[in-house]
Design an enzyme around this catalytic site. Structure first.
Site, short mmCIF file in Angstrom:
data_model
loop_
_atom_site.label_atom_id
_atom_site.label_comp_id
_atom_site.label_asym_id
_atom_site.label_seq_id
_atom_site.Cartn_x
_atom_site.Cartn_y
_atom_site.Cartn_z
N ALA A 68 59.70 111.56 66.79
CA ALA A 68 60.68 110.51 66.58
C ALA A 68 62.00 111.22 66.31
O ALA A 68 62.02 112.39 65.93
CB ALA A 68 60.27 109.65 65.39
N GLY A 112 55.85 111.97 66.36
CA GLY A 112 55.77 110.79 67.23
C GLY A 112 55.46 111.14 68.67
O GLY A 112 54.92 110.31 69.40
N GLU A 135 54.91 115.79 60.11
CA GLU A 135 55.68 114.88 59.25
C GLU A 135 55.73 115.32 57.80
O GLU A 135 56.73 115.11 57.10
CB GLU A 135 55.11 113.45 59.34
C1 HXC Z 1 66.03 114.80 66.76
C2 HXC Z 1 65.59 116.80 67.76
C3 HXC Z 1 64.22 116.66 67.48
C4 HXC Z 1 63.80 115.49 66.80
C5 HXC Z 1 64.51 118.52 68.51
N1 HXC Z 1 65.72 117.96 68.40
N2 HXC Z 1 63.58 117.76 67.96
N3 HXC Z 1 66.48 115.87 67.40
N4 HXC Z 1 64.74 114.60 66.45
N5 HXC Z 1 62.52 115.25 66.52
C6 HXC Z 1 67.00 118.49 68.87
C7 HXC Z 1 67.50 119.61 68.00
O1 HXC Z 1 68.13 119.11 66.85
C8 HXC Z 1 68.44 120.32 68.94
O2 HXC Z 1 69.66 119.60 68.99
C9 HXC Z 1 67.75 120.17 70.30
O3 HXC Z 1 66.85 119.07 70.15
C10 HXC Z 1 66.95 121.40 70.67
O4 HXC Z 1 66.08 121.70 69.60
P1 HXC Z 1 65.94 123.16 68.92
O5 HXC Z 1 65.35 122.97 67.57
O6 HXC Z 1 67.25 123.89 69.02
O7 HXC Z 1 64.89 123.84 69.92
P2 HXC Z 1 63.84 124.99 69.60
O8 HXC Z 1 64.46 126.04 68.74
O9 HXC Z 1 63.29 125.36 70.92
O10 HXC Z 1 62.71 124.30 68.72
C11 HXC Z 1 61.88 123.29 69.26
C12 HXC Z 1 61.12 122.54 68.12
C13 HXC Z 1 62.14 122.03 67.08
C14 HXC Z 1 60.11 123.47 67.48
C15 HXC Z 1 60.37 121.40 68.79
O11 HXC Z 1 63.20 121.32 67.75
C16 HXC Z 1 61.54 121.12 66.06
O12 HXC Z 1 60.87 121.54 65.12
N6 HXC Z 1 61.81 119.80 66.18
C17 HXC Z 1 61.35 118.81 65.24
C18 HXC Z 1 59.88 118.57 65.41
C19 HXC Z 1 59.37 117.53 64.41
O13 HXC Z 1 59.43 117.75 63.18
N7 HXC Z 1 58.90 116.40 64.91
C20 HXC Z 1 58.43 115.34 64.08
C21 HXC Z 1 59.54 114.38 63.79
S1 HXC Z 1 59.05 113.18 62.64
P3 HXC Z 1 71.08 120.34 68.88
O14 HXC Z 1 72.04 119.19 68.85
O15 HXC Z 1 71.04 121.17 67.66
O16 HXC Z 1 71.15 121.16 70.15
C22 HXC Z 1 58.22 112.05 63.51
C23 HXC Z 1 57.74 110.89 62.73
C24 HXC Z 1 56.92 109.98 63.56
O17 HXC Z 1 58.02 112.17 64.68
C25 HXC Z 1 56.60 108.78 62.80
C26 HXC Z 1 56.83 107.49 63.50
C27 HXC Z 1 56.97 107.53 64.94
#
Ligand code: HXC
Length: 262
Positions: A68, A112, A135
């Site tokens: 998400a 998500g 999460e």
């Molecule tokens: C918003 C996100 C994002 C996310 C990545 N981006 N994941 N933006 N929400 N979930 C954005 C980053 O901010 C970044 O933007 C761009 O995408 C590229 O990401 P990087 O982190 O620079 O890439 P990388 O170093 O290759 O790392 C990849 C990654 C990391 C390991 C996947 O992005 C990451 O940990 N993302 C979050 C994963 C996560 O925690 N997901 C769960 C979310 S909570 P900029 O602008 O800086 O270039 C959830 C709750 C669900 O899903 C519950 C209800 C549905």
């Protein structure tokens, strides 16, 4: 547009009809509300299209979906989340889409993203896909069915461990644990494999396919006795379909069935 027709593989013609690809590359397909609404529309359109028998949902090689959208959620308050049913729109995929949907998971499928992949009827992964429910690291819990679907798929102890530690797992592990139906070496093979399966499903009677999906999904909600009774009722019902007559007659005559509802 956050949704584009999928055009992996050699035969783009084949793919165009029934594959959707999440396409928000700058944010690794983070699932913000506009993307979910667009995905719902795309899936509903395909679901209603009588030329489509099954669908594939995929992302890029780098990310199925990185979760998400954390930036969209960061400042959200309870009244907004509860009052406006945040995340409820995600339920259209499992609740309203009647045709089978296969997720082809490459790259990150986190939070998500992992939940979206698990909402699909069949999950395929490539070896190095990176799945997980991280999460806990953000001070929240899975909110789109992850705690329920992951637990049913791989068992309580392993799901509890993954959800409490936020540790990621690979596509290979997803397959080994029975979360994914198949694992492929490369992302291209994964999408191609999903399209092949969608094509196989699309070659059968739509009535039988719809009934198969319905009865298998019921197994997730009902006890074994009610589940088996439900299955039997649907089974009985299919003797009222032309395609049961067509399929069995074709078998007896050693011919290929030409389905009425195809
Ligand atoms: C918003 C996100 C994002 C996310 C990545 N981006 N994941 N933006 N929400 N979930 C954005 C980053 O901010 C970044 O933007 C761009 O995408 C590229 O990401 P990087 O982190 O620079 O890439 P990388 O170093 O290759 O790392 C990849 C990654 C990391 C390991 C996947 O992005 C990451 O940990 N993302 C979050 C994963 C996560 O925690 N997901 C769960 C979310 S909570 P900029 O602008 O800086 O270039 C959830 C709750 C669900 O899903 C519950 C209800 C549905």
């Amino acid at each position: 547009s956050a949704i584009v027709p999928c055009c992996y593989g050699n035969d783009t013609q084949r793919a165009n009809g029934y594959a959707v690809e999440l396409h928000r590359p700058k944010a690794l397909n983070a699932l913000f509300t506009p993307l979910i609404l667009e995905l719902n529309e795309a899936l509903k359109t395909l679901d209603k299209d009588s030329t489509i028998g099954a669908m594939v949902l995929t992302g890029s090689h780098k990310a199925f979906a990185a979760g998400a959208d954390i930036k969209e959620m960061a400042t959200k308050e309870f009244a907004d989340a509860y009052g406006n049913d945040f995340i409820e729109s995600w339920s259209e995929l499992p609740n309203t889409i009647k045709k089978p949907v296969i997720s082809a998971v490459n790259g990150h499928a986190l939070g998500g993203g992992c939940e979206l992949a698990m909402m699909c009827d069949i999950m395929y992964c490539s070896e190095k896909a990176n799945l997980g429910q991280p999460e806990i690291k953000l001070g929240i819990i899975p909110g789109a069915g992850g705690s329920q679907r992951l637990t049913r798929a791989i068992g309580k102890s392993k799901a509890m461990e993954l959800i409490l530690t936020g540790k990621n797992f690979s596509g290979r592990e997803a397959y080994d644990w029975g979360l994914a139906a198949r694992v492929f070496e490369t992302p291209e093979q994964c999408v191609d494999g999903a399209l092949d399966t969608a094509e196989t499903i699309a070659s059968y009677s739509k009535i039988a396919v719809k009934a198969c999906k319905e009865v298998v999904n019921k197994s997730q909600d009902l006890g074994i006795r009610e589940g088996v009774e439900f299955e039997r009722r649907v089974f009985h019902g299919l003797f009222g379909s032309e395609d049961q007559k067509i399929g069995m007659k074709a078998f007896a005559e050693k011919k290929k069935a030409e389905w009425k509802h195809r």
